[in-house]
Design a protein around this motif. Structure first.
Motif, PDB file in Angstrom:
ATOM      1  N   ALA A 157       0.821  -1.215   0.000  1.00  0.00           N
ATOM      2  CA  ALA A 157       0.000   0.000   0.000  1.00  0.00           C
ATOM      3  C   ALA A 157       0.854   1.264   0.000  1.00  0.00           C
ATOM      4  O   ALA A 157       0.349   2.353  -0.316  1.00  0.00           O
ATOM      5  N   LEU A 158       2.130   1.144   0.353  1.00  0.00           N
ATOM      6  CA  LEU A 158       3.012   2.319   0.307  1.00  0.00           C
ATOM      7  C   LEU A 158       3.100   2.891  -1.103  1.00  0.00           C
ATOM      8  O   LEU A 158       3.299   4.089  -1.286  1.00  0.00           O
ATOM      9  N   GLY A 159       2.961   2.020  -2.103  1.00  0.00           N
ATOM     10  CA  GLY A 159       3.040   2.485  -3.484  1.00  0.00           C
ATOM     11  C   GLY A 159       1.982   3.508  -3.831  1.00  0.00           C
ATOM     12  O   GLY A 159       2.182   4.353  -4.718  1.00  0.00           O
ATOM     13  N   VAL A 160       0.831   3.447  -3.126  1.00  0.00           N
ATOM     14  CA  VAL A 160      -0.251   4.402  -3.367  1.00  0.00           C
ATOM     15  C   VAL A 160       0.218   5.822  -3.068  1.00  0.00           C
ATOM     16  O   VAL A 160      -0.276   6.787  -3.670  1.00  0.00           O
ATOM     17  N   PHE A 161       1.178   5.965  -2.164  1.00  0.00           N
ATOM     18  CA  PHE A 161       1.663   7.298  -1.792  1.00  0.00           C
ATOM     19  C   PHE A 161       3.027   7.612  -2.401  1.00  0.00           C
ATOM     20  O   PHE A 161       3.396   8.783  -2.516  1.00  0.00           O
ATOM     21  N   ILE A 162       3.762   6.584  -2.801  1.00  0.00           N
ATOM     22  CA  ILE A 162       5.059   6.829  -3.448  1.00  0.00           C
ATOM     23  C   ILE A 162       4.872   7.339  -4.874  1.00  0.00           C
ATOM     24  O   ILE A 162       5.561   8.278  -5.304  1.00  0.00           O
ATOM     25  N   VAL A 163       3.945   6.753  -5.604  1.00  0.00           N
ATOM     26  CA  VAL A 163       3.695   7.176  -6.991  1.00  0.00           C
ATOM     27  C   VAL A 163       3.288   8.654  -7.060  1.00  0.00           C
ATOM     28  O   VAL A 163       3.843   9.415  -7.876  1.00  0.00           O
ATOM     29  N   PRO A 164       2.328   9.125  -6.230  1.00  0.00           N
ATOM     30  CA  PRO A 164       1.990  10.559  -6.281  1.00  0.00           C
ATOM     31  C   PRO A 164       3.168  11.471  -5.933  1.00  0.00           C
ATOM     32  O   PRO A 164       3.242  12.587  -6.464  1.00  0.00           O
ATOM     33  N   LEU A 174      -4.940  13.984  -7.382  1.00  0.00           N
ATOM     34  CA  LEU A 174      -5.981  13.171  -8.019  1.00  0.00           C
ATOM     35  C   LEU A 174      -5.561  11.701  -8.081  1.00  0.00           C
ATOM     36  O   LEU A 174      -6.413  10.806  -8.023  1.00  0.00           O
ATOM     37  N   LEU A 175      -4.263  11.452  -8.176  1.00  0.00           N
ATOM     38  CA  LEU A 175      -3.774  10.076  -8.192  1.00  0.00           C
ATOM     39  C   LEU A 175      -4.068   9.364  -6.870  1.00  0.00           C
ATOM     40  O   LEU A 175      -4.384   8.176  -6.858  1.00  0.00           O
ATOM     41  N   VAL A 176      -3.937  10.096  -5.774  1.00  0.00           N
ATOM     42  CA  VAL A 176      -4.280   9.504  -4.476  1.00  0.00           C
ATOM     43  C   VAL A 176      -5.745   9.091  -4.466  1.00  0.00           C
ATOM     44  O   VAL A 176      -6.103   7.998  -4.016  1.00  0.00           O
ATOM     45  N   LEU A 177      -6.597   9.969  -4.996  1.00  0.00           N
ATOM     46  CA  LEU A 177      -8.031   9.674  -5.060  1.00  0.00           C
ATOM     47  C   LEU A 177      -8.328   8.466  -5.949  1.00  0.00           C
ATOM     48  O   LEU A 177      -9.298   7.745  -5.719  1.00  0.00           O
ATOM     49  N   ALA A 178      -7.497   8.244  -6.947  1.00  0.00           N
ATOM     50  CA  ALA A 178      -7.741   7.145  -7.884  1.00  0.00           C
ATOM     51  C   ALA A 178      -7.088   5.841  -7.426  1.00  0.00           C
ATOM     52  O   ALA A 178      -7.711   4.772  -7.479  1.00  0.00           O
ATOM     53  N   LEU A 179      -5.830   5.919  -6.976  1.00  0.00           N
ATOM     54  CA  LEU A 179      -5.070   4.711  -6.673  1.00  0.00           C
ATOM     55  C   LEU A 179      -5.525   4.032  -5.383  1.00  0.00           C
ATOM     56  O   LEU A 179      -5.578   2.791  -5.317  1.00  0.00           O
ATOM     57  N   LEU A 180      -5.856   4.829  -4.359  1.00  0.00           N
ATOM     58  CA  LEU A 180      -6.206   4.227  -3.072  1.00  0.00           C
ATOM     59  C   LEU A 180      -7.460   3.357  -3.159  1.00  0.00           C
ATOM     60  O   LEU A 180      -7.435   2.192  -2.728  1.00  0.00           O
ATOM     61  N   PRO A 181      -8.580   3.854  -3.706  1.00  0.00           N
ATOM     62  CA  PRO A 181      -9.752   2.973  -3.809  1.00  0.00           C
ATOM     63  C   PRO A 181      -9.524   1.787  -4.734  1.00  0.00           C
ATOM     64  O   PRO A 181     -10.060   0.697  -4.502  1.00  0.00           O
ATOM     65  N   LEU A 182      -8.701   1.972  -5.790  1.00  0.00           N
ATOM     66  CA  LEU A 182      -8.409   0.865  -6.701  1.00  0.00           C
ATOM     67  C   LEU A 182      -7.639  -0.230  -5.977  1.00  0.00           C
ATOM     68  O   LEU A 182      -7.962  -1.426  -6.100  1.00  0.00           O
ATOM     69  N   GLU A 218      -7.522  -0.784  -2.742  1.00  0.00           N
ATOM     70  CA  GLU A 218      -8.360  -1.394  -1.714  1.00  0.00           C
ATOM     71  C   GLU A 218      -9.432  -2.291  -2.329  1.00  0.00           C
ATOM     72  O   GLU A 218      -9.807  -3.302  -1.739  1.00  0.00           O
ATOM     73  N   MET A 219      -9.922  -1.930  -3.513  1.00  0.00           N
ATOM     74  CA  MET A 219     -10.929  -2.761  -4.164  1.00  0.00           C
ATOM     75  C   MET A 219     -10.344  -4.117  -4.544  1.00  0.00           C
ATOM     76  O   MET A 219     -10.979  -5.164  -4.353  1.00  0.00           O
ATOM     77  N   ILE A 220      -9.110  -4.104  -5.059  1.00  0.00           N
ATOM     78  CA  ILE A 220      -8.450  -5.364  -5.402  1.00  0.00           C
ATOM     79  C   ILE A 220      -8.233  -6.205  -4.156  1.00  0.00           C
ATOM     80  O   ILE A 220      -8.497  -7.413  -4.136  1.00  0.00           O
ATOM     81  N   HIS A 221      -7.756  -5.545  -3.097  1.00  0.00           N
ATOM     82  CA  HIS A 221      -7.558  -6.248  -1.820  1.00  0.00           C
ATOM     83  C   HIS A 221      -8.877  -6.758  -1.265  1.00  0.00           C
ATOM     84  O   HIS A 221      -8.974  -7.890  -0.780  1.00  0.00           O
TER      85      HIS A 221
END
Length: 224
Positions: free
Chosen positions: A174-181, A194-202, A204-207
């Motif tokens: 999950a660190l990648g969700v914040f490293i990429v932005p 906006l990437l945080v808004l997109a990547l985090l739910p994506l 978590e949805m996979i998980h």
């Protein structure tokens, strides 16, 4: 006589664990609730708005603040959901778990501060500050899962060891969700939020789709 003493001690230990569990859940939920409430205060509304044009102009100017609020709300809400799942899989906590939980909550309660900065000025520094705090909280989650993985007696007996190892790995990922932005913010700070808004739910949805059925069953076992 010894059996009686042993039974009394076991009942007392069980009651202590229950009280500690109730306190850690109640205290943690309080911190989450206050942190989410404080996010609203990061949106400043002028008191001298008198016309529709002024209100429309303010709403356009406040759009970055609203986006930062949405990102922070999603991050804290996701932390709360994941924290809830951790405790639902525990049957006891020890001193180290309590300390890790406190450090985790310290970063969660700090999130309104970089959110306020991010809402006012979207620059690489403000994006990095926001993602750094959120990433530090994620590392604390990873630390809690690692501790539970090493101390199997703290978890419910029906959970396979492989499952706990997988959950621990997912929390580190999950660190990648914040490293990429953070990387994107060096070039496009606005898009990074906006990437945080997109990547985090994506993520978590996979998980969620991968582990939901198993975790739901564990909830039922724990409640029984």
């Amino acid at each position: 006589m010894n059996d009686t003493r042993h039974s009394s001690f076991a009942n007392h230990a069980s009651e202590v664990r229950k009280r500690v569990s109730n306190r850690i859940i109640g205290f943690s939920d309080g911190v989450f609730a206050i942190s989410i409430t404080l996010l609203v205060l990061t949106i400043g509304v002028p008191s001298n708005l008198t016309s529709s044009d002024e209100i429309s102009s303010f709403l356009r100017q406040a759009l970055p603040q609203l986006v930062a609020y949405a990102a922070a709300f999603m991050v804290i809400g996701t932390f709360w959901l994941r924290h809830h799942r951790i405790l639902m899989l525990c049957r006891a906590v020890d001193g180290r778990m309590l300390v890790l939980n406190l450090v985790f909550l310290a970063f969660v309660s700090l999130l309104p501060f970089p959110t306020d900065l991010l809402g006012n000025v979207q620059t690489p520094i403000t994006v990095i500050a926001f993602c750094a705090v959120a990433g530090a909280a994620t590392l604390c989650e990873f630390g809690m899962w690692t501790h539970l993985h090493r101390h199997r007696e703290l978890l419910l007996p029906d959970i396979p060891q492989e499952r706990i190892k997988s959950l621990t790995t997912w929390r580190l990922g999950a660190l990648g969700v914040f490293i990429v932005p953070i990387v994107v913010s060096l070039f496009f700070p606005g898009i990074a939020v906006l990437l945080v808004l997109a990547l985090l739910p994506l993520y978590e949805m996979i998980h969620h789709r991968r582990f939901l059925r198993h975790i739901h069953t564990l909830y039922l076992l724990h409640d029984d």
